[in-house]
Design a protein around this motif. Structure first.
Motif, short mmCIF file in Angstrom:
data_model
loop_
_atom_site.label_atom_id
_atom_site.label_comp_id
_atom_site.label_asym_id
_atom_site.label_seq_id
_atom_site.Cartn_x
_atom_site.Cartn_y
_atom_site.Cartn_z
N GLY A 46 -38.71 -27.89 -135.87
CA GLY A 46 -39.79 -28.54 -135.14
C GLY A 46 -39.23 -28.90 -133.72
O GLY A 46 -40.14 -29.38 -132.70
N ASP A 47 -38.11 -28.26 -133.30
CA ASP A 47 -37.87 -28.58 -131.74
C ASP A 47 -38.75 -27.69 -130.95
O ASP A 47 -38.86 -27.98 -129.87
N ARG A 48 -38.79 -26.32 -131.23
CA ARG A 48 -39.54 -25.64 -130.53
C ARG A 48 -41.00 -26.21 -130.35
O ARG A 48 -41.79 -26.10 -129.28
N GLU A 49 -41.58 -26.41 -131.43
CA GLU A 49 -43.00 -27.12 -131.37
C GLU A 49 -43.25 -28.38 -130.52
O GLU A 49 -44.01 -28.71 -130.03
N GLN A 50 -42.01 -29.35 -130.73
CA GLN A 50 -42.02 -30.62 -129.88
C GLN A 50 -42.09 -30.05 -128.32
O GLN A 50 -42.89 -30.76 -127.60
N LEU A 51 -41.30 -29.21 -127.83
CA LEU A 51 -41.31 -28.83 -126.47
C LEU A 51 -42.58 -28.19 -126.09
O LEU A 51 -43.21 -28.47 -125.06
N LEU A 52 -43.00 -27.42 -126.96
CA LEU A 52 -44.43 -26.68 -126.66
C LEU A 52 -45.57 -27.61 -126.43
O LEU A 52 -46.37 -27.79 -125.51
N GLU A 53 -45.61 -28.89 -127.40
CA GLU A 53 -46.58 -29.90 -127.28
C GLU A 53 -46.55 -30.79 -126.22
O GLU A 53 -47.44 -31.09 -125.37
N ARG A 54 -45.28 -30.96 -125.85
CA ARG A 54 -44.85 -31.87 -124.72
C ARG A 54 -45.35 -30.88 -123.31
O ARG A 54 -46.39 -31.52 -122.46
N LEU A 55 -45.23 -29.73 -123.05
CA LEU A 55 -45.63 -28.94 -122.18
C LEU A 55 -47.07 -28.84 -121.75
O LEU A 55 -47.77 -28.82 -120.81
N GLU A 56 -47.90 -28.65 -123.23
CA GLU A 56 -49.30 -28.62 -123.13
C GLU A 56 -49.71 -29.93 -122.94
O GLU A 56 -50.93 -29.98 -121.84
N ALA A 57 -49.22 -31.08 -123.12
CA ALA A 57 -49.80 -32.30 -122.93
C ALA A 57 -49.62 -32.61 -121.41
O ALA A 57 -50.54 -33.15 -120.61
N ILE A 58 -48.36 -32.06 -120.66
CA ILE A 58 -48.49 -32.34 -119.20
C ILE A 58 -49.51 -31.34 -118.72
O ILE A 58 -49.92 -31.80 -117.62
N LEU A 59 -49.61 -30.23 -118.94
CA LEU A 59 -50.34 -29.42 -118.39
C LEU A 59 -51.99 -29.87 -118.37
O LEU A 59 -52.67 -29.63 -117.63
N ASP A 60 -52.06 -30.60 -119.58
CA ASP A 60 -53.57 -31.13 -119.72
C ASP A 60 -53.73 -32.33 -118.82
O ASP A 60 -54.88 -33.03 -118.60
N SER A 61 -52.67 -32.85 -118.31
CA SER A 61 -53.00 -34.06 -117.42
C SER A 61 -52.71 -33.55 -116.04
O SER A 61 -52.59 -32.48 -115.70
N ASP A 62 -52.97 -34.60 -115.13
CA ASP A 62 -52.87 -34.34 -113.57
C ASP A 62 -51.25 -34.91 -113.52
O ASP A 62 -51.00 -35.73 -113.19
N TYR A 63 -50.30 -33.82 -113.65
CA TYR A 63 -48.90 -34.20 -113.51
C TYR A 63 -48.55 -34.27 -112.15
O TYR A 63 -47.34 -34.49 -112.13
N ARG A 64 -49.22 -33.66 -111.08
CA ARG A 64 -48.71 -33.81 -109.94
C ARG A 64 -48.20 -35.10 -109.38
O ARG A 64 -49.22 -35.93 -109.58
N GLN A 65 -47.21 -35.38 -109.15
CA GLN A 65 -46.56 -36.46 -108.39
C GLN A 65 -46.54 -36.60 -106.91
O GLN A 65 -46.49 -35.63 -106.22
N THR A 66 -46.69 -37.92 -106.52
CA THR A 66 -46.63 -38.19 -105.08
C THR A 66 -45.14 -38.37 -104.80
O THR A 66 -44.43 -39.09 -105.44
N LYS A 67 -44.47 -37.59 -103.99
CA LYS A 67 -43.17 -37.25 -103.79
C LYS A 67 -42.65 -38.72 -103.00
O LYS A 67 -43.12 -39.29 -102.49
N GLY A 68 -41.64 -39.30 -103.66
CA GLY A 68 -41.11 -40.56 -103.40
C GLY A 68 -41.54 -41.81 -104.21
O GLY A 68 -40.81 -42.71 -104.14
N VAL A 69 -42.63 -41.46 -104.96
CA VAL A 69 -43.13 -42.64 -105.61
C VAL A 69 -42.64 -42.57 -107.03
O VAL A 69 -42.54 -43.64 -107.56
N ALA A 70 -42.38 -41.28 -107.64
CA ALA A 70 -41.69 -41.28 -108.99
C ALA A 70 -42.90 -41.84 -109.83
O ALA A 70 -42.19 -42.58 -110.82
N THR A 71 -44.00 -41.54 -109.98
CA THR A 71 -45.10 -41.90 -110.92
C THR A 71 -45.77 -40.94 -111.46
O THR A 71 -46.14 -39.72 -110.73
N ARG A 72 -46.23 -41.01 -112.49
CA ARG A 72 -47.08 -39.77 -113.17
C ARG A 72 -48.57 -40.21 -112.96
O ARG A 72 -49.06 -41.41 -113.20
N ILE A 73 -49.34 -39.25 -112.58
CA ILE A 73 -50.80 -39.58 -112.28
C ILE A 73 -51.53 -39.24 -113.39
O ILE A 73 -51.40 -38.08 -113.93
#
Length: 210
Positions: A182-209
């Motif tokens: 399950g560890d491989r699948e957990q990492l894969l799912e996390r990466l896919e979720a991040i890529l499906d979101s707007d993961y780019r952050q405003t530098k210095g704000v440290a929040t997820r958009i």
């Protein structure tokens, strides 16, 4: 601001302060990949995560190549396993130099190379930091977040979670040599979720958009 370089290996021309490598090995496994990457994979040292003869992080060791296969699945890695092509993806080590017999660096050797790692991390300026294993995770949380004091360094529990840093998203990765079902699948799912979101952050704000 993008880095203006077409160099894949050692894009910033790092020169390590010492050479202690075994004959047949490279003196150092330099940072490798896309210098404008949003995703930055951070390992410990070549003796653990590989590349002592290829000069490419996370190659030669079966478990490390298993890790790269996850990034291949999300489109960051292509080409042959011995000479992969990275897109939107950069990889390096806390300690780049190769050492006799693949031994672990001493505390002084880690300290001596810390400034090189820090300079490269800041030059890449990725949005998502992906430290592999306890030492890399400890260092990233200590230096690039304000949360280390309240986080238990329980790598199975931290694996593929999202932590907020000082302008970075941090996603710790359990060393693949310790992966269980399950560890491989957990990492894969996390990466896919991040890529499906707007993961780019405003530098210095440290929040997820998004």
């Amino acid at each position: 601001m993008e880095n203006v370089t077409d160099r894949t290996s050692n894009p910033f021309g790092m020169r390590p302060p010492f050479q202690k490598h075994d004959p047949g090995n490279v003196p150092a496994v330099f940072g490798y990949g896309d210098a404008n990457a949003d995703f930055h994979l951070i390992g410990d040292h070549p003796g653990i995560h590989g590349g002592e003869t290829t000069g490419i992080p996370f190659t030669e060791h079966e478990t490390s190549e298993r890790l790269l296969e996850v990034f291949r699945a999300v489109g960051f890695v292509s080409g042959p396993a011995s000479e992969p092509v990275f897109s939107n993806f950069f990889a390096d080590y806390l300690h780049m130099c190769t050492l006799p017999g693949g031994r672990p660096p001493t505390t002084d050797e880690y300290d001596e190379l810390e400034r090189y790692f820090d300079a490269e991390l800041r030059a890449i300026n990725a949005h998502v930091l992906l430290p592999v294993g306890a030492r890399a995770t400890d260092h990233v949380l200590q230096e690039y977040t304000t949360q280390r004091h309240r986080i238990d360094l329980d790598m199975p529990a931290l694996h593929a979670t999202e932590l907020r840093g000082r302008g970075f998203m941090v996603v710790p990765i359990l060393d693949p040599v310790e992966w269980e079902a399950g560890d491989r699948e957990q990492l894969l799912e996390r990466l896919e979720a991040i890529l499906d979101s707007d993961y780019r952050q405003t530098k210095g704000v440290a929040t997820r958009i998004g």
